[in-house]
Design a protein around this motif. Structure first.
Motif, PDB file in Angstrom:
ATOM      1  N   UNK A 180       0.834  -1.200   0.000  1.00  0.00           N
ATOM      2  CA  UNK A 180       0.000   0.000   0.000  1.00  0.00           C
ATOM      3  C   UNK A 180       0.866   1.247   0.000  1.00  0.00           C
ATOM      4  N   UNK A 181       0.228   2.336  -0.375  1.00  0.00           N
ATOM      5  CA  UNK A 181       0.892   3.633  -0.452  1.00  0.00           C
ATOM      6  C   UNK A 181      -0.179   4.700  -0.256  1.00  0.00           C
ATOM      7  N   UNK A 182       0.177   5.772   0.449  1.00  0.00           N
ATOM      8  CA  UNK A 182      -0.790   6.856   0.643  1.00  0.00           C
ATOM      9  C   UNK A 182      -0.165   8.196   0.304  1.00  0.00           C
ATOM     10  N   UNK A 183      -1.021   9.156  -0.041  1.00  0.00           N
ATOM     11  CA  UNK A 183      -0.582  10.509  -0.363  1.00  0.00           C
ATOM     12  C   UNK A 183      -1.723  11.463  -0.049  1.00  0.00           C
ATOM     13  N   UNK A 184      -1.376  12.715   0.168  1.00  0.00           N
ATOM     14  CA  UNK A 184      -2.399  13.724   0.408  1.00  0.00           C
ATOM     15  C   UNK A 184      -3.258  13.883  -0.832  1.00  0.00           C
ATOM     16  N   UNK A 185      -4.562  13.995  -0.615  1.00  0.00           N
ATOM     17  CA  UNK A 185      -5.467  14.127  -1.744  1.00  0.00           C
ATOM     18  C   UNK A 185      -6.134  15.485  -1.823  1.00  0.00           C
ATOM     19  N   UNK A 186      -5.744  16.427  -0.950  1.00  0.00           N
ATOM     20  CA  UNK A 186      -6.336  17.750  -0.975  1.00  0.00           C
ATOM     21  C   UNK A 186      -7.060  18.063   0.326  1.00  0.00           C
ATOM     22  N   UNK A 187      -7.513  19.291   0.438  1.00  0.00           N
ATOM     23  CA  UNK A 187      -8.215  19.703   1.655  1.00  0.00           C
ATOM     24  C   UNK A 187      -9.112  20.892   1.348  1.00  0.00           C
ATOM     25  N   UNK A 188     -10.018  21.159   2.284  1.00  0.00           N
ATOM     26  CA  UNK A 188     -10.849  22.347   2.221  1.00  0.00           C
ATOM     27  C   UNK A 188     -11.143  22.777   3.652  1.00  0.00           C
ATOM     28  N   UNK A 189     -12.052  23.686   3.849  1.00  0.00           N
ATOM     29  CA  UNK A 189     -12.299  24.272   5.156  1.00  0.00           C
ATOM     30  C   UNK A 189     -12.845  23.284   6.194  1.00  0.00           C
ATOM     31  N   UNK A 190     -13.403  22.144   5.766  1.00  0.00           N
ATOM     32  CA  UNK A 190     -13.939  21.206   6.765  1.00  0.00           C
ATOM     33  C   UNK A 190     -13.623  19.735   6.466  1.00  0.00           C
ATOM     34  N   UNK A 191     -12.641  19.502   5.595  1.00  0.00           N
ATOM     35  CA  UNK A 191     -12.278  18.123   5.282  1.00  0.00           C
ATOM     36  C   UNK A 191     -10.872  18.050   4.706  1.00  0.00           C
ATOM     37  N   UNK A 192     -10.258  16.866   4.839  1.00  0.00           N
ATOM     38  CA  UNK A 192      -8.991  16.569   4.178  1.00  0.00           C
ATOM     39  C   UNK A 192      -9.149  15.206   3.513  1.00  0.00           C
ATOM     40  N   UNK A 193      -8.361  14.990   2.487  1.00  0.00           N
ATOM     41  CA  UNK A 193      -8.456  13.725   1.762  1.00  0.00           C
ATOM     42  C   UNK A 193      -7.096  13.073   1.649  1.00  0.00           C
ATOM     43  N   UNK A 194      -7.109  11.752   1.640  1.00  0.00           N
ATOM     44  CA  UNK A 194      -5.903  10.968   1.408  1.00  0.00           C
ATOM     45  C   UNK A 194      -6.194  10.005   0.267  1.00  0.00           C
ATOM     46  N   UNK A 195      -5.259   9.911  -0.663  1.00  0.00           N
ATOM     47  CA  UNK A 195      -5.367   8.942  -1.758  1.00  0.00           C
ATOM     48  C   UNK A 195      -4.574   7.710  -1.337  1.00  0.00           C
ATOM     49  N   UNK A 196      -5.198   6.543  -1.412  1.00  0.00           N
ATOM     50  CA  UNK A 196      -4.557   5.303  -0.991  1.00  0.00           C
ATOM     51  C   UNK A 196      -4.616   4.303  -2.132  1.00  0.00           C
ATOM     52  N   UNK A 197      -3.491   3.623  -2.372  1.00  0.00           N
ATOM     53  CA  UNK A 197      -3.420   2.594  -3.414  1.00  0.00           C
ATOM     54  C   UNK A 197      -2.951   1.290  -2.791  1.00  0.00           C
ATOM     55  N   UNK A 198      -3.519   0.196  -3.271  1.00  0.00           N
ATOM     56  CA  UNK A 198      -3.177  -1.151  -2.809  1.00  0.00           C
ATOM     57  C   UNK A 198      -2.808  -2.000  -4.021  1.00  0.00           C
ATOM     58  N   UNK A 199      -1.819  -2.908  -3.845  1.00  0.00           N
ATOM     59  CA  UNK A 199      -1.435  -3.847  -4.901  1.00  0.00           C
ATOM     60  C   UNK A 199      -1.247  -5.223  -4.296  1.00  0.00           C
ATOM     61  N   UNK A 200      -1.656  -6.245  -5.023  1.00  0.00           N
ATOM     62  CA  UNK A 200      -1.415  -7.618  -4.587  1.00  0.00           C
ATOM     63  C   UNK A 200      -1.450  -8.538  -5.808  1.00  0.00           C
ATOM     64  N   UNK A 201      -0.857  -9.718  -5.650  1.00  0.00           N
ATOM     65  CA  UNK A 201      -0.818 -10.684  -6.732  1.00  0.00           C
ATOM     66  C   UNK A 201      -1.759 -11.839  -6.423  1.00  0.00           C
ATOM     67  N   UNK A 202      -2.351 -12.372  -7.461  1.00  0.00           N
ATOM     68  CA  UNK A 202      -3.237 -13.534  -7.355  1.00  0.00           C
ATOM     69  C   UNK A 202      -2.927 -14.490  -8.484  1.00  0.00           C
ATOM     70  N   UNK A 203      -3.253 -15.772  -8.254  1.00  0.00           N
ATOM     71  CA  UNK A 203      -3.150 -16.741  -9.337  1.00  0.00           C
ATOM     72  C   UNK A 203      -4.270 -16.473 -10.326  1.00  0.00           C
TER      73      UNK A 203
END
Length: 146
Positions: A104-127
């Motif tokens: 996984x990896x996270x980064x700031x996704x922006x903000x405003x006067x009453x909220x903040x956002x985080x962008x999160x990505x996940x990776x995994x392998x499957x058969x």
């Protein structure tokens, strides 16, 4: 097998456990309260790793909604604290889902006067679910020189 829904559910459960705040998956939830988290903006992809394995990827946005005052504003330090604590969940670089540790990896996704956002990505392998059908040789003719 890890599915996108299992990752989504594991993330919602981890947020509830870590912060004790509601986590909403819908845009118009019943009995909405702040402070809370909203999971949204899901994007996914699947790519080939090799003949038998695929890489699954899931990206989404976690919106942290703080308590609001009479003007509809949130305390910016409270929002920053929420974002820093949220980032700590992903700092190890892996996230537990179904007994597996997916990347996984996270980064700031922006903000405003009453909220903040985080962008999160996940990776995994499957058969792969099915063996790929590849052309095979039926007969091989060889000649050798003595």
């Amino acid at each position: 097998m890890i599915t996108k829904k299992k990752v989504y559910t594991a993330l919602a459960d981890a947020l509830k456990d870590a912060f004790g705040r509601p986590v909403y998956l819908d845009f118009c939830p019943q009995d909405f309260t702040r402070p809370c988290f909203v999971l949204e903006g899901m994007k996914w992809s699947r790519g080939t790793v090799n003949r038998h394995t695929v890489e699954e990827a899931l990206s989404l946005t976690i919106t942290c909604l703080g308590a609001v005052d009479s003007q509809g504003d949130s305390d910016q330090l409270e929002l920053l604290t929420m974002l820093e604590e949220l980032d700590a969940l992903f700092r190890p670089g892996t996230f537990p889902v179904e007994g597996r540790a997916i990347r996984c990896e996270s980064a700031s996704g922006g903000s405003s006067y009453n909220q903040v956002q985080a962008a999160v990505s996940f990776w995994w392998e499957e058969l792969r679910e099915e063996e790929p059908r590849l052309p095979t040789m039926e007969t091989v003719h060889t000649q050798t020189k003595n």
